[in-house]
Design a protein around this motif. Sequence first.
Motif, PDB file in Angstrom:
ATOM      1  N   PHE A  70       0.852  -1.189   0.000  1.00 23.26           N
ATOM      2  CA  PHE A  70       0.000   0.000   0.000  1.00 23.26           C
ATOM      3  C   PHE A  70       0.893   1.246   0.000  1.00 23.26           C
ATOM      4  N   PRO A  71       1.414   1.647  -1.165  1.00 27.25           N
ATOM      5  CA  PRO A  71       2.348   2.784  -1.248  1.00 27.25           C
ATOM      6  C   PRO A  71       1.772   4.083  -0.696  1.00 27.25           C
ATOM      7  N   ALA A  72       0.440   4.206  -0.645  1.00 32.18           N
ATOM      8  CA  ALA A  72      -0.173   5.444  -0.144  1.00 32.18           C
ATOM      9  C   ALA A  72       0.189   5.694   1.321  1.00 32.18           C
ATOM     10  N   ILE A  73       0.535   4.636   2.053  1.00 34.93           N
ATOM     11  CA  ILE A  73       0.890   4.804   3.465  1.00 34.93           C
ATOM     12  C   ILE A  73       2.080   5.754   3.609  1.00 34.93           C
ATOM     13  N   ALA A  74       3.049   5.611   2.727  1.00 38.88           N
ATOM     14  CA  ALA A  74       4.265   6.429   2.807  1.00 38.88           C
ATOM     15  C   ALA A  74       4.009   7.892   2.470  1.00 38.88           C
ATOM     16  N   GLU A  75       2.823   8.204   1.948  1.00 41.50           N
ATOM     17  CA  GLU A  75       2.479   9.587   1.629  1.00 41.50           C
ATOM     18  C   GLU A  75       1.825  10.308   2.816  1.00 41.50           C
ATOM     19  N   GLU A  76       1.538   9.574   3.882  1.00 41.13           N
ATOM     20  CA  GLU A  76       0.953  10.211   5.062  1.00 41.13           C
ATOM     21  C   GLU A  76       1.929  11.241   5.643  1.00 41.13           C
ATOM     22  N   VAL A  77       1.412  12.414   5.946  1.00 44.81           N
ATOM     23  CA  VAL A  77       2.237  13.497   6.478  1.00 44.81           C
ATOM     24  C   VAL A  77       2.153  13.497   8.005  1.00 44.81           C
ATOM     25  N   ILE A  78       3.285  13.425   8.650  1.00 43.56           N
ATOM     26  CA  ILE A  78       3.341  13.539  10.109  1.00 43.56           C
ATOM     27  C   ILE A  78       3.641  15.008  10.410  1.00 43.56           C
ATOM     28  N   ARG A  79       2.619  15.745  10.802  1.00 38.67           N
ATOM     29  CA  ARG A  79       2.677  17.203  10.884  1.00 38.67           C
ATOM     30  C   ARG A  79       3.026  17.690  12.289  1.00 38.67           C
ATOM     31  N   GLU A  80       4.119  18.428  12.394  1.00 38.86           N
ATOM     32  CA  GLU A  80       4.521  19.107  13.627  1.00 38.86           C
ATOM     33  C   GLU A  80       4.373  18.237  14.875  1.00 38.86           C
ATOM     34  N   PRO A  81       4.994  17.082  14.904  1.00 39.30           N
ATOM     35  CA  PRO A  81       4.872  16.231  16.096  1.00 39.30           C
ATOM     36  C   PRO A  81       5.520  16.882  17.313  1.00 39.30           C
ATOM     37  N   VAL A  82       4.977  16.567  18.475  1.00 40.19           N
ATOM     38  CA  VAL A  82       5.521  17.065  19.735  1.00 40.19           C
ATOM     39  C   VAL A  82       6.094  15.875  20.497  1.00 40.19           C
ATOM     40  N   PHE A  83       7.376  15.910  20.774  1.00 40.50           N
ATOM     41  CA  PHE A  83       8.051  14.826  21.486  1.00 40.50           C
ATOM     42  C   PHE A  83       8.122  15.187  22.974  1.00 40.50           C
ATOM     43  N   LEU A  84       7.506  14.356  23.797  1.00 36.70           N
ATOM     44  CA  LEU A  84       7.484  14.546  25.244  1.00 36.70           C
ATOM     45  C   LEU A  84       8.626  13.739  25.839  1.00 36.70           C
TER      46      LEU A  84
END
Length: 393
Positions: A70-84
Amino acid sequence: MLDAANIIAEGEATTGVTDAEPQLQANLRVLVDSLNQDGRHSAEGRESCRLALLRVVKDRLMAQKWLRDFPAIAEEVIREPVFLTGLPRSGTTYFQYLFDHDRRFRLIRTWEAIMPFPPPGHDPESIAPRKAMERAYNEEIRSKVEGFDALHLIDEDGPQECHLFLEYANGAAGYHNMYDVPDYFDFLMDELDLEPVYLLHKQLLQLLQWKTPQPRWALKYPNHVIAMDTILKVYPDARFVMTHRDPAQALASICKMTYALRGAREAEPVDPHRVGQQMRYFIRRHIDKIMEFCTGPDEARVHHVDYYRVADNPIAVLGEIHTSLGIDTPEDVQESIATWRRENPQGKRGENKYTLEQFGLDAEDIRELYSDYTAHFDIPTEAEGKKRMAAGA
């Protein structure tokens, strides 16, 4: 003896996927060598360890399969993650649960961490049985680790840290708390390339996010502090929230946790003084990474949090964090956090007692060893921090 090649081969045979990650295979080989050299496992414990390593290999290979099919998975954008993050045992789990009561953030669920496949957005009917399996798994751990609930806050549908996702790449510092693997820990700190580890971490988030509303991730793991430069390579718009607590207290607590986790796995009685010396060094190496990053060019990406303030007035501190992230603090979020805090007072799940002396450590020596860190961030001793809380300072 554990054999990394056999574990990989069994994982390939079980999943039907050929392992295409030589760097991550190398990480496993170093971990296995350290387990064979320093581990003190019974035959049962060794087999349990082998099965745990096999599970993460199989999950890593299944991630490769999903991304291939499912190549579409790699197109998911992880936007501005916050690392705690922050030193281990510095209040990061408490903070994680506070973030979990903010509807604008998405946290990894405990059942997702151990069973990420199939992606929940692709097969929502699989969620309920996976939660039931996670509940049973937690009960098994509780039966083996004395006082587990007091040691670590965990619920099958609650938020989970990133440790398991880093296990999939055999790049988790927390392995040294579960197992006596000093050579592996030194390899992790001095030689291991963490970029492939965090690229896999990102792929797993993409799998979980696929076919669901795009969230803003809040990702908790104390040991993220050793990889902040790498995290910014993989997540260029990442931000960090870092808790600070008396490192002598954090050290005593991580010694207690390490002693308990190893005791559930080793055949011989765990030597508390060996644990103490290893964790003394473990915390020092984490401090070195914090000091290096927080005196460098990207320090402004970190919002620093006084543990004692957040324990005393979490809503006020969260408001400051939200401001630093460019968002507000809605009334319903404040109410949700206040309700959770009332329902989960300190000590609800048992008392977690520990001292430095139990592990052959001297408080004055520890305070001197970590004095650069406490001075730089103006961190009080645990006793002074509690006095400030009582005074509402």
